[in-house]
Design a protein around this motif. Sequence first.
Motif, PDB file in Angstrom:
ATOM      1  N   THR A 224    -116.090  75.282   2.501  1.00 28.68           N
ATOM      2  CA  THR A 224    -114.937  74.502   3.002  1.00 28.68           C
ATOM      3  C   THR A 224    -115.919  73.601   3.977  1.00 28.68           C
ATOM      4  O   THR A 224    -116.892  73.917   4.665  1.00 28.68           O
ATOM      5  N   ARG A 225    -115.194  72.362   4.126  1.00 30.10           N
ATOM      6  CA  ARG A 225    -115.676  71.353   5.130  1.00 30.10           C
ATOM      7  C   ARG A 225    -115.800  71.741   6.343  1.00 30.10           C
ATOM      8  O   ARG A 225    -114.806  72.287   6.940  1.00 30.10           O
ATOM      9  N   ILE A 226    -116.952  71.697   6.780  1.00 33.12           N
ATOM     10  CA  ILE A 226    -117.264  72.222   8.407  1.00 33.12           C
ATOM     11  C   ILE A 226    -116.542  71.393   9.133  1.00 33.12           C
ATOM     12  O   ILE A 226    -116.275  70.188   9.290  1.00 33.12           O
ATOM     13  N   SER A 227    -115.894  72.032  10.355  1.00 35.68           N
ATOM     14  CA  SER A 227    -115.128  71.395  11.492  1.00 35.68           C
ATOM     15  C   SER A 227    -116.013  71.267  12.652  1.00 35.68           C
ATOM     16  O   SER A 227    -117.003  71.767  12.932  1.00 35.68           O
ATOM     17  N   PRO A 228    -115.585  70.372  13.318  1.00 32.36           N
ATOM     18  CA  PRO A 228    -116.029  69.917  14.707  1.00 32.36           C
ATOM     19  C   PRO A 228    -116.210  71.185  15.456  1.00 32.36           C
ATOM     20  O   PRO A 228    -117.446  71.264  16.278  1.00 32.36           O
ATOM     21  N   ARG A 229    -115.255  71.943  15.503  1.00 36.99           N
ATOM     22  CA  ARG A 229    -115.443  73.187  16.622  1.00 36.99           C
ATOM     23  C   ARG A 229    -116.724  74.071  16.177  1.00 36.99           C
ATOM     24  O   ARG A 229    -117.278  74.470  17.005  1.00 36.99           O
ATOM     25  N   VAL A 230    -116.671  74.258  14.702  1.00 36.56           N
ATOM     26  CA  VAL A 230    -118.008  74.788  14.295  1.00 36.56           C
ATOM     27  C   VAL A 230    -119.071  74.304  14.769  1.00 36.56           C
ATOM     28  O   VAL A 230    -120.332  75.234  15.043  1.00 36.56           O
ATOM     29  N   VAL A 231    -119.232  73.069  14.548  1.00 31.40           N
ATOM     30  CA  VAL A 231    -120.471  72.486  15.061  1.00 31.40           C
ATOM     31  C   VAL A 231    -120.947  72.605  16.551  1.00 31.40           C
ATOM     32  O   VAL A 231    -121.792  72.979  16.730  1.00 31.40           O
ATOM     33  N   GLN A 232    -119.801  72.708  17.280  1.00 30.69           N
ATOM     34  CA  GLN A 232    -119.785  72.675  18.568  1.00 30.69           C
ATOM     35  C   GLN A 232    -120.506  74.229  19.017  1.00 30.69           C
ATOM     36  O   GLN A 232    -121.260  74.297  19.739  1.00 30.69           O
ATOM     37  N   GLN A 233    -119.756  75.397  18.317  1.00 25.64           N
ATOM     38  CA  GLN A 233    -120.228  76.434  18.656  1.00 25.64           C
ATOM     39  C   GLN A 233    -121.684  76.803  18.127  1.00 25.64           C
ATOM     40  O   GLN A 233    -122.395  77.289  18.669  1.00 25.64           O
ATOM     41  N   ARG A 234    -121.904  76.339  17.045  1.00 27.23           N
ATOM     42  CA  ARG A 234    -123.471  76.498  16.490  1.00 27.23           C
ATOM     43  C   ARG A 234    -124.586  75.619  17.362  1.00 27.23           C
ATOM     44  O   ARG A 234    -125.630  76.488  17.530  1.00 27.23           O
ATOM     45  N   LEU A 235    -124.173  74.529  17.672  1.00 25.48           N
ATOM     46  CA  LEU A 235    -125.005  73.780  18.565  1.00 25.48           C
ATOM     47  C   LEU A 235    -125.241  74.407  19.860  1.00 25.48           C
ATOM     48  O   LEU A 235    -126.350  74.486  20.411  1.00 25.48           O
ATOM     49  N   LYS A 236    -124.146  75.105  20.414  1.00 27.64           N
ATOM     50  CA  LYS A 236    -124.240  75.491  21.777  1.00 27.64           C
ATOM     51  C   LYS A 236    -125.073  76.877  21.565  1.00 27.64           C
ATOM     52  O   LYS A 236    -126.150  77.285  22.292  1.00 27.64           O
ATOM     53  N   ALA A 237    -125.112  77.732  20.537  1.00 26.06           N
ATOM     54  CA  ALA A 237    -125.843  78.997  20.422  1.00 26.06           C
ATOM     55  C   ALA A 237    -127.294  78.654  20.045  1.00 26.06           C
ATOM     56  O   ALA A 237    -128.040  79.202  20.746  1.00 26.06           O
TER      57      ALA A 237
END
Length: 308
Positions: A224-237
């Motif tokens: 599925t299309r990635i969401s802004p929230r997932v991008v935020q979580q991945r970048l923080k990690a």
Amino acid sequence: MDGGGKAAFAQRYLEHLRTQRKLSPHTLVNYRRDLDELAALTEGQDWTDLSHADLRRATARLHSRELNPRSIARKLSAWRGFFGWLSHQVALPANPAEGVRAPRKAKTLPKALSVDDAVHLVGSPSHAHAGPEPADLCNRAMFELMYSSGLRVSELTGMDVHYTKDCAGWLERDNGEVVVTGKGGKMRRVPVGSHALEALAAWLAVRETPRDGSNALFVTARGTRISPRVVQQRLKAHALRTGTAVNVHPHVLRHSFASHMLQSSGDLRAVQEMLGHSSIASTQVYTSLDFQHLSEVYDKAHPRAKSK
């Protein structure tokens, strides 16, 4: 009206708030504190003697104590309400708190990474295993593209692999550009750097066709299309894994892009176009970032910058 009279009026007003407006005990405590503070700030003056200038001085004194502008605004609101009520009890020439404004909150500069930190962040592998998984390649491509082109996270996640009808944005690898739709439906073209293009090529080589029927450039393992929230979580990690000192969120990469572009080129109009700002004023904040950087360099390097 003596001090006892002031206290009596304040008590009557609080009773009015409790019985007529049904305010909570906690809110009433705050109102009482605000009225007590105004009484202290205006010393022995009667409520009926207070003028617009007196309330401005009281506000200025709160500001000089470095009270948060939001807290000052709340106190002013409480004072306006009190004097509005008082005008129905006694003759007042005007509400002295009307038109008195809290000082503006100081505009904070957007956070930006140093060039070295930004390059280290987006260029470091996000995997601890032998080779990169598809998710690792996706992360690398997203982070490189955000920093390379100054994209908002919504612009990044709304991007398709290529142009399709009604799409919000798409990648043009042959031209080395992305086309995105920003705020207000404004469309713009932004260059993509070579490192980002390489990362995108590596990601596209393993990207599976989305299962949601979209043409999304960045997709999750579920297709599925990635969401802004997932991008935020991945970048923080990823930032924590690479030892980046500051709290990194997607907009930090956009700020870093703008600051570094301005430091290198000095072309405010070009940076405005790449960011998709409708007003040059929105871009001018980065001139402050640039000056801040120059000031730090000066303070460290110039022999007469600081007294020894």
